[in-house]
Design an enzyme around this catalytic site. Sequence first.
Site, PDB file in Angstrom:
ATOM      1  N   LYS A 155       0.821  -1.225   0.000  1.00 49.27           N
ATOM      2  CA  LYS A 155       0.000   0.000   0.000  1.00 49.27           C
ATOM      3  C   LYS A 155       0.851   1.270   0.000  1.00 49.27           C
ATOM      4  CE  LYS A 155      -2.318  -1.781   3.522  1.00 49.27           C
ATOM      5  NZ  LYS A 155      -1.959  -3.204   3.381  1.00 49.27           N
ATOM      6  N   ILE A 156       1.822   1.319   0.913  1.00 48.37           N
ATOM      7  CA  ILE A 156       2.623   2.549   1.025  1.00 48.37           C
ATOM      8  C   ILE A 156       3.609   2.654  -0.140  1.00 48.37           C
ATOM      9  CG2 ILE A 156       4.278   3.812   2.460  1.00 48.37           C
ATOM     10  CD1 ILE A 156       2.923   2.472   4.924  1.00 48.37           C
ATOM     11  N   ASP A 175       9.625  -6.685  -5.177  1.00 51.47           N
ATOM     12  CA  ASP A 175       8.640  -7.285  -4.266  1.00 51.47           C
ATOM     13  C   ASP A 175       8.361  -8.685  -4.800  1.00 51.47           C
ATOM     14  OD1 ASP A 175       6.216  -7.929  -2.776  1.00 51.47           O
ATOM     15  OD2 ASP A 175       5.956  -5.781  -2.460  1.00 51.47           O
ATOM     16  N   CYS A 204       8.987  -2.267   2.823  1.00 50.52           N
ATOM     17  CA  CYS A 204       8.590  -3.645   3.168  1.00 50.52           C
ATOM     18  C   CYS A 204       8.583  -3.794   4.683  1.00 50.52           C
ATOM     19  CB  CYS A 204       9.500  -4.661   2.492  1.00 50.52           C
ATOM     20  SG  CYS A 204      11.211  -4.462   2.909  1.00 50.52           S
ATOM     21  N   PRO A 205       7.853  -4.755   5.188  1.00 52.29           N
ATOM     22  CA  PRO A 205       7.781  -4.898   6.645  1.00 52.29           C
ATOM     23  C   PRO A 205       9.085  -5.458   7.221  1.00 52.29           C
ATOM     24  CG  PRO A 205       6.483  -6.605   5.563  1.00 52.29           C
ATOM     25  CD  PRO A 205       7.031  -5.741   4.483  1.00 52.29           C
ATOM     26  N   SER A 232       9.994   2.766   6.911  1.00 52.57           N
ATOM     27  CA  SER A 232       9.309   1.506   7.228  1.00 52.57           C
ATOM     28  C   SER A 232       9.608   1.049   8.655  1.00 52.57           C
ATOM     29  CB  SER A 232       9.679   0.441   6.197  1.00 52.57           C
ATOM     30  OG  SER A 232       8.770  -0.614   6.283  1.00 52.57           O
ATOM     31  N   ARG A 233      10.764   0.433   8.863  1.00 57.84           N
ATOM     32  CA  ARG A 233      11.162   0.058  10.208  1.00 57.84           C
ATOM     33  C   ARG A 233      12.683   0.141  10.316  1.00 57.84           C
ATOM     34  NH1 ARG A 233       6.804   0.977  11.499  1.00 57.84           N
ATOM     35  NH2 ARG A 233       5.234  -0.314  12.517  1.00 57.84           N
ATOM     36  N   GLU A 262      15.482   3.449  18.067  1.00 61.46           N
ATOM     37  CA  GLU A 262      14.596   4.617  18.176  1.00 61.46           C
ATOM     38  C   GLU A 262      13.634   4.513  19.355  1.00 61.46           C
ATOM     39  OE1 GLU A 262      12.289   4.495  14.507  1.00 61.46           O
ATOM     40  OE2 GLU A 262      10.664   3.498  15.545  1.00 61.46           O
ATOM     41  N   HIS A 294       9.639   8.885  13.642  1.00 60.15           N
ATOM     42  CA  HIS A 294       8.501   8.005  13.355  1.00 60.15           C
ATOM     43  C   HIS A 294       7.200   8.809  13.221  1.00 60.15           C
ATOM     44  CE1 HIS A 294       7.791   3.466  13.581  1.00 60.15           C
ATOM     45  NE2 HIS A 294       6.775   4.009  12.951  1.00 60.15           N
TER      46      HIS A 294
END
Length: 328
Positions: A155-156, A175, A204-205, A232-233, A262, A294
């Site tokens: 989605k993002i 992906d 991606c996660p 993302s992360r 973080e 974030h």
Amino acid sequence: MRITFFAAKSYDKDSFNKIKEQYPELELEYWETELSPKTASYVQDSEAICAFVSSDVSEKTIKVLSERGVKLILMRCAGFNNVDLEAATKYGIKVMRVPGYSPEAVAEHAMALAMAVNRHLHKSYMRVRENNFSLVGLTGVNFYGKTAGIVGTGKIGAAMARICHGFGMKVIGYDMYHNPDLDFVEYVELDELLAKSDLISLHCPLMENTHHMINIDTINKMKDGVILVNTSRGGLVKTDDLIAGIRERKFFGVGLDVYEEETQNVYENREDDILMHSTTARLLSFPNVIVTSHQAFLTQEALGAISQTTMDNAMAYLKGEKSGTELN
Ligand code: NAI
């Protein structure tokens, strides 16, 4: 049903209070304190708690929550890498999340970071405030005609791909699943994306196989002068290797909304603290790095969607219905 909110900020309260009258079955209790094994032990008479990205939802916390009678964890976010889902299942606690609230909010912030490091907005803002109108050191590059590499076109990532396309960039993606809506995106292998992209944006996660996917080996495969953005992360990027790459002048700029370590900082005002974590301080020392805390999700539209879905999740649980956002 009472829901105890952890790490509730003014903007959380505002967005949930705005709609709470639509949900007379739900009582909301806001705590500013962050969720941890210790603070979990203060929960009283709440069947549900509501947590966020920086919350400690480890087995230790979950065990305490279950002892306090909690049966439902409502994550008011999309990512859930901080939740021990196995433990939640073991202790009979259901976990629900907000899978997508405003992909554009995050993607727009990713582009804001990319543009800011590209055109040195962080420097020019400070300079002009000090009556320094010099342009020396502020030269950027045109995005028009350049290549954007989107890692993770969910989605993002899809929203970011559209933004880059709108800038007149060639957009390539990596992906396992090819998003059929993105007919302008050319899918390539990760190595090719790294080698060809002028702008790389991570969407991606964080999972076992994506942890530290950006490391010294993958950094070495990137073009010199690349701009890297991570909204993302933090765990996707091995920070020590990123710092090594920055020192080797690999990057034109780096924009980070998320970074390893973080958690202690996120959403806290630590201006009077001596930071013990050197990684954050080192990242902040580079002139071509912009770090935000974030905040990519933080738009009025996203907050509205988060509160709506979270309340709907709670109602689905109360009625014994499926919401489709269950994680276990
Ligand atoms: P999504 O589930 O729609 O898309 C994720 C995409 O990543 C999927 O297409 C999936 O196939 C792909 N993917 C999975 N493993 C991959 C791999 N190894 N390599 C390449 N692609 C891979 O998720 P969405 O909504 O786009 O969110 C993406 C991430 O953004 C979330 O996991 C979350 O960590 C982060 N996020 C950050 C926010 C912020 O405020 N900074 C706010 C919301 C989400």
